[in-house]
Design a protein around this motif. Structure first.
Motif, PDB file in Angstrom:
ATOM      1  N   TRP A  88      31.268  22.654 -34.947  1.00  0.00           N
ATOM      2  CA  TRP A  88      30.268  21.688 -35.412  1.00  0.00           C
ATOM      3  C   TRP A  88      28.874  22.022 -34.890  1.00  0.00           C
ATOM      4  N   ASP A 122      38.069  16.796 -30.181  1.00  0.00           N
ATOM      5  CA  ASP A 122      38.108  15.330 -30.189  1.00  0.00           C
ATOM      6  C   ASP A 122      38.645  14.859 -31.538  1.00  0.00           C
ATOM      7  N   ARG A 176      30.022  15.673 -25.527  1.00  0.00           N
ATOM      8  CA  ARG A 176      31.224  15.612 -26.365  1.00  0.00           C
ATOM      9  C   ARG A 176      32.320  16.501 -25.790  1.00  0.00           C
ATOM     10  N   SER A 189      39.395  11.995 -32.445  1.00  0.00           N
ATOM     11  CA  SER A 189      38.923  10.672 -32.859  1.00  0.00           C
ATOM     12  C   SER A 189      37.695  10.753 -33.764  1.00  0.00           C
ATOM     13  N   ARG A 190      37.072  11.922 -33.842  1.00  0.00           N
ATOM     14  CA  ARG A 190      35.887  12.075 -34.686  1.00  0.00           C
ATOM     15  C   ARG A 190      36.287  12.509 -36.087  1.00  0.00           C
ATOM     16  N   VAL A 191      35.333  12.462 -37.012  1.00  0.00           N
ATOM     17  CA  VAL A 191      35.594  12.921 -38.376  1.00  0.00           C
ATOM     18  C   VAL A 191      35.951  14.398 -38.331  1.00  0.00           C
ATOM     19  N   GLU A 223      33.651  17.248 -37.265  1.00  0.00           N
ATOM     20  CA  GLU A 223      33.079  17.225 -35.923  1.00  0.00           C
ATOM     21  C   GLU A 223      34.128  17.287 -34.821  1.00  0.00           C
ATOM     22  N   GLN A 224      35.389  17.536 -35.174  1.00  0.00           N
ATOM     23  CA  GLN A 224      36.442  17.536 -34.162  1.00  0.00           C
ATOM     24  C   GLN A 224      36.348  18.748 -33.231  1.00  0.00           C
TER      25      GLN A 224
END
Length: 696
Positions: free
Chosen positions: A623, A610, A606, A612-614, A617-618
């Motif tokens: 996370w 990010d 990962r 694009s994640r929920v 979890e960005q």
């Protein structure tokens, strides 16, 4: 009769089995594979010298084939003695794999470059005298706790002698003579409690000899240096003491005087203070100026208060230290942090290594890239380092890149764009064109000092700087071209990721990057903080060996911009340590945090951030951190392209290392050598597991 016949058949089969096993072992070779690999690499680094009979860079068995100068015990190499053979080249970078090596003697050759920064850990004798080694003594000497003989004489070693001798209590003989060492004798020399012979003649050392006063020396040579002051009385009485061509006082120092204030009880019971001349200078009883009872009581009460306060502060400090130690110990789990030394009875003793003292604060370019020498009048002169990188003209770089055309662009770095350049001789290089705006406060002298330092960074996991250009106000850097792209591309863009980035390859990549950090933080003096560690700055060759790029680029930033350019140079978002976001301070421990994030990328596949994640979890660190100690949660975090092909124990061990590296408090993070040590053991276990799987 049948019983006797059956017994003979059994003995025959047993002998046949033993013979088969013996013949198989002969075919397979008897030398430990890591020892063989280390010697093969050494042979290649020594320019595959023809003087080393029976040595080879591919195949072969040193112990079975009796390679020249090699002595073995069982399957382990215990001695390498290849002196006086006219060897050239360098010593390579795999000597630390020779775990059983006791003697290393390469004296009287023409070997050059730096002494390997990682040496065989159990050396008893190290002799590299009369070669062309440059640089300084490697800090790893601090961990050679069994060393009793060290000879680096008649080389081109320089700078101040590192304070790396605190644990070398077995050292009997040390010869650092005929080099270019400067500065004072290190204070850790006082720990060499068994040192009998010390030769430091023909250097540029200064200061006094006081640090040697308590040593059991029988042979001391300090001639032809810049030592000054009085010669301590104990040193002047050494049977073989040579000290000419220095700036000592004419005569040895007198015996130390009796300390002031030493008390003695007189025959009459009065308490008398004695001066340095031995005469009574003040008697409490019967003295006209004696103290009255009131002041005495006040003094006693005041002293008690001071003692109590000091005890409270000391107790609090001990508790805080114990709490920190327990936290670190708990965080590391089974990761070893202590060197092992085998004593004369064969038992293991734990010996904690003492690393070289490092300055971790932000340094100006001039402080970082030059050294200071003390003048005779007490003034400090800055001595600029010569630029050893190749100077290119702008025309040749334009020709190699088709005038820096878009089709030659291979990436955009922290200070500018990177182009692929091919020269007329066919050589391909990476050319970084630095934006002038990024160096608006830099003059040419500082730029040359910076690239002079960068060009001296030599490590198998660091992209070397080979050239530069400063014509017409341009600032360009020329590097070796690493052809297989970046780790970032491999993780997120490559179709080969599934079959290429196996578990063992990921551990190999982490170890290589950690070793590069260890070199920057511990070997370079002063230490180099990378400040921009991320997967985009990890380049890969065809064998997936990692190369850390942009090393030393932080020194090119003007001081006034270093604490405000977080988005551009000093770490990218997702990699930056918490203390940088809060205070703008960036140290070696901040690099360790970024390395922890990088290992999380290798573990999970990962990105650090990010969108694009929920939302939960960005942020990768936020996370992943709570799940690093839960095996079930860990198994769900692992990059799915691994298809579960890893050992659960290795997964837990890697998670422990990551957890400590991304600690919010810098003081709880490990040093680079500690990370390397942990990853080496993890890598060795992974190799064993791989070997067992292939055998099965």
């Amino acid at each position: 009769m049948n019983i006797k016949y059956t017994h003979l058949r059994f003995e025959f089969r047993l002998l046949l089995l033993i013979a088969l096993i013996f013949s198989f072992s002969v075919v397979q070779g008897i030398t430990d594979s890591s020892d063989v690999e280390a010697l093969q690499e050494l042979y290649s680094s020594l320019n595959s010298s023809s003087q080393l009979s029976r040595w080879t860079s591919i195949g072969g068995d040193p112990c079975e084939e009796s390679w020249l100068g090699i002595t073995c015990q069982g399957s382990s190499i215990v001695s390498i003695q290849i002196s006086g053979l006219g060897l050239s080249g360098s010593m390579g970078y795999m000597l630390s794999s020779l775990g059983s090596l006791k003697t290393l003697d390469v004296s009287d050759n023409r070997i050059h470059e730096s002494i390997p920064y990682q040496l065989p850990p159990n050396l008893i004798k190290l002799n590299i005298a009369n070669n062309n080694f440059s640089g300084n003594l490697p800090y790893s000497i601090a961990s050679l706790v069994s060393l009793n003989y060290l000879n680096t004489s008649s080389n081109s070693l320089g700078q101040s002698i590192g304070d790396i001798f605190a644990n070398l209590t077995d050292l009997l003989t040390m010869d650092l003579s005929h080099n270019n060492f400067t500065g004072y004798l290190p204070t850790s020399f006082a720990s060499l409690s068994n040192l009998l012979v010390l030769h430091v003649q023909n250097n540029q050392l200064s200061g006094s000899l006081n640090v040697l006063e308590g040593l059991p020396l029988a042979d001391l040579n300090v001639a032809n240096n810049n030592f000054s002051g009085s010669i301590p009385h104990k040193i002047s009485s050494i049977s073989n003491f040579i000290y000419d061509r220095n700036s000592f006082d004419e005569s040895p120092a007198p015996p130390p005087p009796r300390p002031l204030g030493r008390h003695h009880h007189t025959s009459s019971g009065s308490l008398t203070s004695w001066g340095s001349d031995g005469q009574s200078c003040n008697s409490v009883k019967g003295n006209k100026n004696r103290l009255t009872v009131g002041p005495i009581v006040a003094i006693i009460l005041g002293s008690l208060v001071v003692v109590v306060l000091a005890a409270v502060v000391l107790f609090a400090g001990v508790r805080e230290k114990k709490r920190n130690d327990n936290t670190i110990k708990h965080s590391f789990g089974n990761i070893p942090r202590i060197q092992m030394k085998v004593n004369n009875e064969g038992h293991e003793q734990r010996v904690k290594p003492t690393p070289t003292t490092l300055n971790l604060t932000s340094l100006s370019t001039e402080n970082l890239l030059s050294h200071k020498m003390q003048g005779n009048n007490g003034s400090v002169n800055v001595v600029k380092s010569p630029v050893t990188a190749t100077s290119y003209n702008i025309g040749s770089l334009q020709g190699a890149t088709n005038s820096f055309s878009q089709e030659k662009l291979v990436g955009e770095g922290s200070l500018g764009r990177v182009y692929r350049g091919q020269f007329h001789n066919g050589k391909v290089m990476a050319i970084k064109k630095i934006e002038n705006a990024a160096l608006s406060l830099q003059d040419e002298d500082n730029f040359l000092e910076a690239i002079s330092h960068m060009s001296r960074l030599r490590h198998p996991n660091i992209v070397p700087l080979t050239g530069y250009c400063t014509e017409h106000g341009q600032r360009l850097l020329v590097h070796d071209y690493i052809a297989n792209g970046s780790l970032q591309d491999m993780l997120y863009l490559s179709d080969d990721r599934i079959k290429v980035l196996t578990w063992n390859v990921r551990i190999k990549l982490a170890l290589g990057i950690a070793r590069a950090l260890e070199y920057l933080h511990e070997v370079c003096l002063p230490s180099v903080v990378h400040r921009n560690l991320k997967s985009a700055n990890i380049l890969l060759d065809q064998e997936l060996n990692p190369y850390l790029s942009d090393c030393g680029l932080a020194a090119l930033l003007p001081n006034t911009e270093r604490q405000v350019s977080s988005a551009k140079m000093v770490g990218s978002f997702g990699y930056s340590a918490p203390e940088f976001a809060l205070s703008g301070i960036y140290t070696v421990k901040s690099d360790i945090y970024s390395f922890g994030v990088l290992m999380l990328e290798l573990l999970t596949g990962r990105k650090p951030l990010d969108s694009s994640r929920v939302r939960a979890e960005q942020s990768l660190v936020r996370w992943a951190t709570p799940q690093l100690h839960d095996l079930d949660a860990l198994a769900k975090m692992v990059d799915p392209t691994l298809n579960g092909l890893y050992a659960a124990k290795s997964l837990l061990q890697l998670a422990e290392i990551i957890s400590l590296c991304v600690q919010p408090e810098p003081e709880f993070r490990p040093s680079a050598p500690e990370v390397v040590q942990a990853l080496v053991q993890l890598s060795q276990r992974a190799s064993v597991q791989k070997r067992r799987s292939s055998e099965e």
